[in-house]
Enzyme design. Structure first.
Site, PDB file in Angstrom:
ATOM      1  N   GLY A 220     -11.232  -2.428  49.126  1.00  0.00           N
ATOM      2  CA  GLY A 220     -10.787  -1.371  48.212  1.00  0.00           C
ATOM      3  C   GLY A 220      -9.567  -1.815  47.411  1.00  0.00           C
ATOM      4  O   GLY A 220      -9.508  -1.633  46.183  1.00  0.00           O
ATOM      5  N   HIS A 221      -8.590  -2.439  48.098  1.00  0.00           N
ATOM      6  CA  HIS A 221      -7.405  -2.941  47.384  1.00  0.00           C
ATOM      7  C   HIS A 221      -7.805  -4.062  46.413  1.00  0.00           C
ATOM      8  O   HIS A 221      -7.311  -4.119  45.285  1.00  0.00           O
ATOM      9  CB  HIS A 221      -6.390  -3.531  48.367  1.00  0.00           C
TER      10      HIS A 221
ATOM     11  N   GLN B 136       7.602   7.417  54.087  1.00  0.00           N
ATOM     12  CA  GLN B 136       6.413   8.283  54.057  1.00  0.00           C
ATOM     13  C   GLN B 136       5.791   8.472  55.434  1.00  0.00           C
ATOM     14  O   GLN B 136       4.700   9.027  55.536  1.00  0.00           O
ATOM     15  CB  GLN B 136       5.405   7.792  53.015  1.00  0.00           C
TER      16      GLN B 136
ATOM     17  N   GLU C  93      -8.802   6.371  44.326  1.00  0.00           N
ATOM     18  CA  GLU C  93      -9.044   7.824  44.475  1.00  0.00           C
ATOM     19  C   GLU C  93      -9.199   8.228  45.927  1.00  0.00           C
ATOM     20  O   GLU C  93      -9.290   9.406  46.235  1.00  0.00           O
ATOM     21  CB  GLU C  93     -10.311   8.222  43.702  1.00  0.00           C
TER      22      GLU C  93
ATOM     23  N   ASP D 235      -6.977   8.190  48.141  1.00  0.00           N
ATOM     24  CA  ASP D 235      -5.811   9.060  48.347  1.00  0.00           C
ATOM     25  C   ASP D 235      -5.695   9.941  47.109  1.00  0.00           C
ATOM     26  O   ASP D 235      -4.804   9.756  46.274  1.00  0.00           O
ATOM     27  CB  ASP D 235      -4.553   8.212  48.556  1.00  0.00           C
TER      28      ASP D 235
ATOM     29  N   SER E  43     -10.403   1.932  54.477  1.00  0.00           N
ATOM     30  CA  SER E  43      -9.015   2.322  54.739  1.00  0.00           C
ATOM     31  C   SER E  43      -8.422   1.329  55.730  1.00  0.00           C
ATOM     32  O   SER E  43      -9.129   0.878  56.639  1.00  0.00           O
ATOM     33  CB  SER E  43      -8.988   3.725  55.358  1.00  0.00           C
TER      34      SER E  43
ATOM     35  N   ARG F 165      -6.506   2.043  57.985  1.00  0.00           N
ATOM     36  CA  ARG F 165      -6.474   2.707  59.293  1.00  0.00           C
ATOM     37  C   ARG F 165      -7.841   2.678  59.998  1.00  0.00           C
ATOM     38  O   ARG F 165      -7.909   3.006  61.179  1.00  0.00           O
ATOM     39  CB  ARG F 165      -5.968   4.139  59.169  1.00  0.00           C
TER      40      ARG F 165
HETATM   41  O1  PAF Z   1      -1.335   4.289  49.054  1.00  0.00           O
HETATM   42  C1  PAF Z   1      -0.470   3.531  49.550  1.00  0.00           C
HETATM   43  O2  PAF Z   1      -0.766   2.436  50.026  1.00  0.00           O
HETATM   44  C2  PAF Z   1       0.976   3.975  49.573  1.00  0.00           C
HETATM   45  O3  PAF Z   1       1.085   5.347  49.771  1.00  0.00           O
HETATM   46  C3  PAF Z   1       1.778   3.527  48.344  1.00  0.00           C
HETATM   47  C4  PAF Z   1       1.245   4.154  47.057  1.00  0.00           C
HETATM   48  C5  PAF Z   1       1.725   2.004  48.210  1.00  0.00           C
HETATM   49  C6  PAF Z   1       3.238   3.946  48.485  1.00  0.00           C
HETATM   50  O4  PAF Z   1       3.813   3.413  49.627  1.00  0.00           O
END
Ligand code: PAF
Length: 286
Positions: free
Chosen positions: A45-46, A70, A157, A159, A194, A196
């Site tokens: 995905g990345h 976060q 998308e 997230d 993901s 995770r």
């Molecule tokens: O989606 C993420 O990986 C994180 O929430 C982000 C946007 C890099 C911010 O830490």
């Protein structure tokens, strides 16, 4: 002489001074810069975001930073998967031009006291369960944007609420950055990719795609004219029968504002729920 096959082909930097120097170098001759912020543990995905960023700009910068702001103290900051060397190798393979690997003191030096609070699309859904989350995301993303100063930034998308929050952040603070959202990349069985997912046991992994199935079931029911609450209740029962634990939410929202649905507006179905000790999120257009 070192073997050139083993020399890193992309630059990686850890400090703001190095980042600014490398970005100035990348930007010479007016090159346009795209940015993909990540927390590492990179997956397809990345890589899709980076490949797409390459089609939109001349150069691409990726950051890898597991942002403590976060995570609540009870969350998985310490066990969040980390694989810096593997991530950099993957980024090399998709033509990333610069990797930014800041340490926490580069983002939050001694004496750092500021925090961005978000309303609007940040309210409800994730915020009901992770009240600290969007403030932490908005703060780090604003900092990263100011440090990298890209023309374009690309997010997934997957997230979906985060993407809406970042769009609001950029609009409200007059940041001249185009925010691009890309469709969620899924496994063949529908599970959204993901970092995770690495937490799932083989048994849980077999159950996990039922989340996407359930969301598609709600969409079909809605398109067939069924009542949204009834369709969501059916999906919740299906998921609990399949072995999922607590359902934080399954909610139908306005696709842009994430507030309640209104007639003749695009809608988004969003969900967050637990499978064993792993919290999964997913969403689809309706
Ligand atoms: O989606 C993420 O990986 C994180 O929430 C982000 C946007 C890099 C911010 O830490």
């Amino acid at each position: 002489m070192p073997d050139s096959a083993h020399l890193p082909r992309i630059a990686s930097v850890r400090t703001l001074i190095e980042l600014r120097r490398q970005v100035a170098h990348l930007r010479k001759d007016g090159a346009r810069l795209a940015f993909v912020p990540t927390m590492g543990a990179l997956h397809e995905g990345h890589l899709d975001l980076v490949r797409h960023a390459k089609t939109l700009a001349d150069k691409v910068v990726v950051s890898i930073f597991v942002n403590p702001l976060q995570f609540a103290p009870t969350e998985d900051l310490d066990r969040y998967p980390r694989n810096e060397a593997g991530d950099v190798a993957l980024l090399e393979g998709v033509g990333c031009d610069l990797v930014y690997l800041p340490t926490p003191d580069v983002l939050y030096p001694e004496g750092f006291v500021s925090r961005i609070e978000m309303n609007g699309p940040a309210l409800g859904l994730e915020s009901d369960f992770r009240p600290h989350f969007f403030s932490g995301v908005a703060t780090v993303v604003a900092k990263l944007f100011n440090q990298v100063r890209p023309d374009i930034a690309v997010f997934g998308e997957k997230d979906y609420q985060q993407l809406a929050v970042i769009r609001a952040l950029v609009r409200d603070f007059d940041m001249a950055i185009d925010i691009i959202g890309l469709a969620t990349v899924r496994e063949a069985d529908g599970l959204a990719l993901s970092s995770r997912n690495a937490y799932l046991s083989p048994q849980e992994r077999a159950i996990a795609p039922k989340l996407h199935q359930a969301l598609q079931g709600v969409r079909s029911a809605l398109l067939a004219g069924e009542d949204a609450d009834a369709a969501i209740a059916n999906a919740s029962a299906f998921l609990q029968g399949a072995g999922f634990g607590q359902i934080d939410y399954i909610a139908l929202r306005d696709a842009e504002t994430l507030s309640d649905v209104r007639p003749n507006r695009p809608r988004r179905l969003l969900a967050a729920l637990w499978l064993g000790k792993t919290r999964l999120i997913d969403n689809i257009a309706v």
